[in-house]
Design a protein around this motif. Structure first.
Motif, PDB file in Angstrom:
ATOM      1  N   UNK A   1       4.569   1.474  -1.155  1.00 13.63           N
ATOM      2  CA  UNK A   1       4.869   2.061  -2.462  1.00 13.63           C
ATOM      3  C   UNK A   1       4.751   3.578  -2.362  1.00 13.63           C
ATOM      4  N   UNK A   2       5.349   4.281  -3.331  1.00 10.27           N
ATOM      5  CA  UNK A   2       5.531   5.735  -3.244  1.00 10.27           C
ATOM      6  C   UNK A   2       6.218   6.124  -1.933  1.00 10.27           C
ATOM      7  N   UNK A   3       7.305   5.423  -1.551  1.00  7.92           N
ATOM      8  CA  UNK A   3       7.957   5.744  -0.275  1.00  7.92           C
ATOM      9  C   UNK A   3       8.572   7.137  -0.257  1.00  7.92           C
ATOM     10  N   UNK A   4       8.852   7.677  -1.444  1.00  9.01           N
ATOM     11  CA  UNK A   4       9.404   9.031  -1.541  1.00  9.01           C
ATOM     12  C   UNK A   4       8.358  10.029  -2.028  1.00  9.01           C
ATOM     13  N   UNK A   5       7.079   9.657  -1.926  1.00 15.34           N
ATOM     14  CA  UNK A   5       5.992  10.531  -2.378  1.00 15.34           C
ATOM     15  C   UNK A   5       6.244  11.004  -3.800  1.00 15.34           C
ATOM     16  N   UNK A   6       6.523  10.021  -4.676  1.00 10.10           N
ATOM     17  CA  UNK A   6       6.791  10.277  -6.093  1.00 10.10           C
ATOM     18  C   UNK A   6       7.974  11.219  -6.304  1.00 10.10           C
TER      19      UNK A   6
ATOM     20  N   UNK B   1      11.686  -1.462   1.531  1.00 12.21           N
ATOM     21  CA  UNK B   1      11.315  -0.143   1.018  1.00 12.21           C
ATOM     22  C   UNK B   1      11.656  -0.140  -0.470  1.00 12.21           C
ATOM     23  N   UNK B   2      10.639  -0.181  -1.305  1.00  5.05           N
ATOM     24  CA  UNK B   2      10.861  -0.303  -2.745  1.00  5.05           C
ATOM     25  C   UNK B   2      10.623   1.046  -3.412  1.00  5.05           C
TER      26      UNK B   2
ATOM     27  N   UNK C   1       0.837  -1.194   0.000  1.00  5.63           N
ATOM     28  CA  UNK C   1       0.000   0.000   0.000  1.00  5.63           C
ATOM     29  C   UNK C   1       0.875   1.248   0.000  1.00  5.63           C
ATOM     30  N   UNK C   2       0.287   2.373  -0.367  1.00 12.55           N
ATOM     31  CA  UNK C   2       1.037   3.623  -0.324  1.00 12.55           C
ATOM     32  C   UNK C   2       1.351   3.995   1.124  1.00 12.55           C
ATOM     33  N   UNK C   3       2.604   4.388   1.357  1.00  4.70           N
ATOM     34  CA  UNK C   3       3.018   4.757   2.718  1.00  4.70           C
ATOM     35  C   UNK C   3       4.295   5.576   2.631  1.00  4.70           C
ATOM     36  N   UNK C   4       4.282   6.715   3.270  1.00  8.23           N
ATOM     37  CA  UNK C   4       5.470   7.570   3.325  1.00  8.23           C
ATOM     38  C   UNK C   4       5.283   8.561   4.449  1.00  8.23           C
ATOM     39  N   UNK C   5       6.301   9.383   4.680  1.00  6.42           N
ATOM     40  CA  UNK C   5       6.185  10.439   5.681  1.00  6.42           C
ATOM     41  C   UNK C   5       5.077  11.436   5.346  1.00  6.42           C
TER      42      UNK C   5
ATOM     43  N   UNK D   1      17.626   9.999   3.232  1.00  2.60           N
ATOM     44  CA  UNK D   1      17.960   9.041   4.293  1.00  2.60           C
ATOM     45  C   UNK D   1      16.862   8.983   5.340  1.00  2.60           C
ATOM     46  N   UNK D   2      16.293  10.130   5.663  1.00  2.00           N
ATOM     47  CA  UNK D   2      15.208  10.155   6.634  1.00  2.00           C
ATOM     48  C   UNK D   2      14.005   9.373   6.118  1.00  2.00           C
ATOM     49  N   UNK D   3      13.627   9.605   4.860  1.00  2.00           N
ATOM     50  CA  UNK D   3      12.441   8.945   4.301  1.00  2.00           C
ATOM     51  C   UNK D   3      12.595   7.430   4.289  1.00  2.00           C
ATOM     52  N   UNK D   4      13.762   6.945   3.868  1.00  2.00           N
ATOM     53  CA  UNK D   4      13.994   5.499   3.817  1.00  2.00           C
ATOM     54  C   UNK D   4      14.103   4.899   5.220  1.00  2.00           C
ATOM     55  N   UNK D   5      14.918   5.520   6.059  1.00  2.00           N
ATOM     56  CA  UNK D   5      15.186   4.937   7.377  1.00  2.00           C
ATOM     57  C   UNK D   5      13.945   4.934   8.258  1.00  2.00           C
ATOM     58  N   UNK D   6      13.135   5.986   8.145  1.00  2.00           N
ATOM     59  CA  UNK D   6      11.900   6.024   8.926  1.00  2.00           C
ATOM     60  C   UNK D   6      10.982   4.871   8.528  1.00  2.00           C
ATOM     61  N   UNK D   7      10.823   4.628   7.231  1.00  2.00           N
ATOM     62  CA  UNK D   7       9.983   3.513   6.776  1.00  2.00           C
ATOM     63  C   UNK D   7      10.561   2.172   7.203  1.00  2.00           C
ATOM     64  N   UNK D   8      11.866   2.008   7.060  1.00  2.00           N
ATOM     65  CA  UNK D   8      12.497   0.731   7.410  1.00  2.00           C
ATOM     66  C   UNK D   8      12.318   0.400   8.887  1.00  2.00           C
TER      67      UNK D   8
END
Length: 312
Positions: free
Chosen positions: A199-204, A274-275, A172-176, A259-266
């Motif tokens: 998906x859309x972990x970096x908000x596109x 995190x794809x 599902x879509x999920x990001x900061x 780094x914040x966006x990826x690490x927070x999701x992980x």
């Protein structure tokens, strides 16, 4: 690279989304991106039959070549492709879709086969029965879903016959900037032992750090075209303001917004990988290296203030 579980599969905590293949990048650039991912320790490749007008699967399979057995390939079905392939999750359509995907990927098996979106016209029992038959035939190793609600996850789990294949993942879509899964789906996936794939972990791309306040979007970026369907959705004043605040927070910790966006999701419950998509080897290497930010409890509290979670 750290590995995590999706059912019986072991996947890298950073995966590669293949939605750009056959669309924004051609066969040569796809091969370069896939090669960079393999070199970086990424073993999880997520595509779909609809990506690149069906070209993504073909280019991914070609780029992997003899290294197919070293990786985990996930693909999806269910979104309409044309007047003859109208999507859905009926058993007959699933049989056609999987054979088409196997052919395009140039492989004998799919590691994770995912229903791209719920099909309200087909009983979930019928869909699960057809997917279980694929697992028993050795054409699919594990099955997953995408865009399911918590209620739909529960319904699917209750519909599984004893000993049959069950959904082991939800994408599902999920990001900061999109924290809706925290309302119900994350907790339900954790309760059921289902891996969560954002998906859309970096908000596109908005959380990549390349969209600077007061500057136009970089040329060629996904959100560069004002008429692009995702631009109006993601490139809002509120989102840009939040991204700017998050970037300042990351910078104060000696880290980047990426780094914040990826690490927070992980670090979120149930997240397995995190794809994120990439159009160049440089982006792949940056993504692969972006999960080393260890967030403290105080960090997480400040992030919640800057990018609040949804009310429950």
């Amino acid at each position: 690279m750290e590995k995590r579980r999706i059912g019986s599969l072991e996947v890298s905590v950073v995966g590669l989304g293949c939605n750009n293949f056959g669309g924004r990048i051609d066969a040569q650039r796809t091969a370069a991106v896939v090669g960079a991912a393999l070199d970086a320790g990424i073993n999880f490749f997520d595509t779909a039959d609809i990506y690149g007008g069906t070209r993504s699967e073909e280019l991914l399979g070609r780029a992997l070549g003899r290294r197919r057995s070293e990786v985990i390939v996930a693909t999806k079905f269910g979104v309409p492709l044309d007047d003859q392939r109208r999507g859905g999750a009926r058993p007959a359509y699933i049989q056609r879709a999987v054979e088409d995907s196997l052919r395009r990927l140039g492989t004998d098996w799919i590691d994770l086969y995912q229903l791209h979106r719920p099909d309200p016209e087909t009983p979930i029992e019928d869909t699960l029965g057809a997917l279980d038959a694929l697992v028993r035939a050795g054409k699919v190793r594990e099955i997953g879903n995408s865009n399911f609600s918590a209620d739909q996850l529960r319904g699917a789990e209750q519909a599984v016959r004893p000993g049959a294949a069950r959904f082991v993942s939800v994408q599902n879509e999920y990001s900061l900037l999109q924290r809706e899964p925290e309302r119900e789906v994350l907790a339900e996936s954790k309760r059921l032992g289902i891996a969560f794939l954002p998906y859309f972990p970096l908000a596109s791309g908005l959380l990549s750090g390349k969209y600077l306040p007061g500057h136009p979007a970089p040329e060629g970026a996904r959100l560069a075209a004002p008429e692009a369907p995702l631009t109006a959705r993601f490139l809002t004043d509120q989102n840009r303001s939040t991204a700017e605040a998050l970037s300042a927070f990351a910078s104060s910790r000696g880290r980047s917004l990426l780094e914040l966006a990826f690490s927070w999701l992980a670090g979120r419950p149930a997240v397995a990988s995190v794809i994120a998509g990439a159009t160049s080897p440089e982006q792949v290497h940056a993504n692969a290296a972006a999960v080393g930010f260890r967030l403290t409890a105080d960090d997480l509290q400040e992030i919640d203030r800057l990018a609040p979670p949804p009310p429950r």
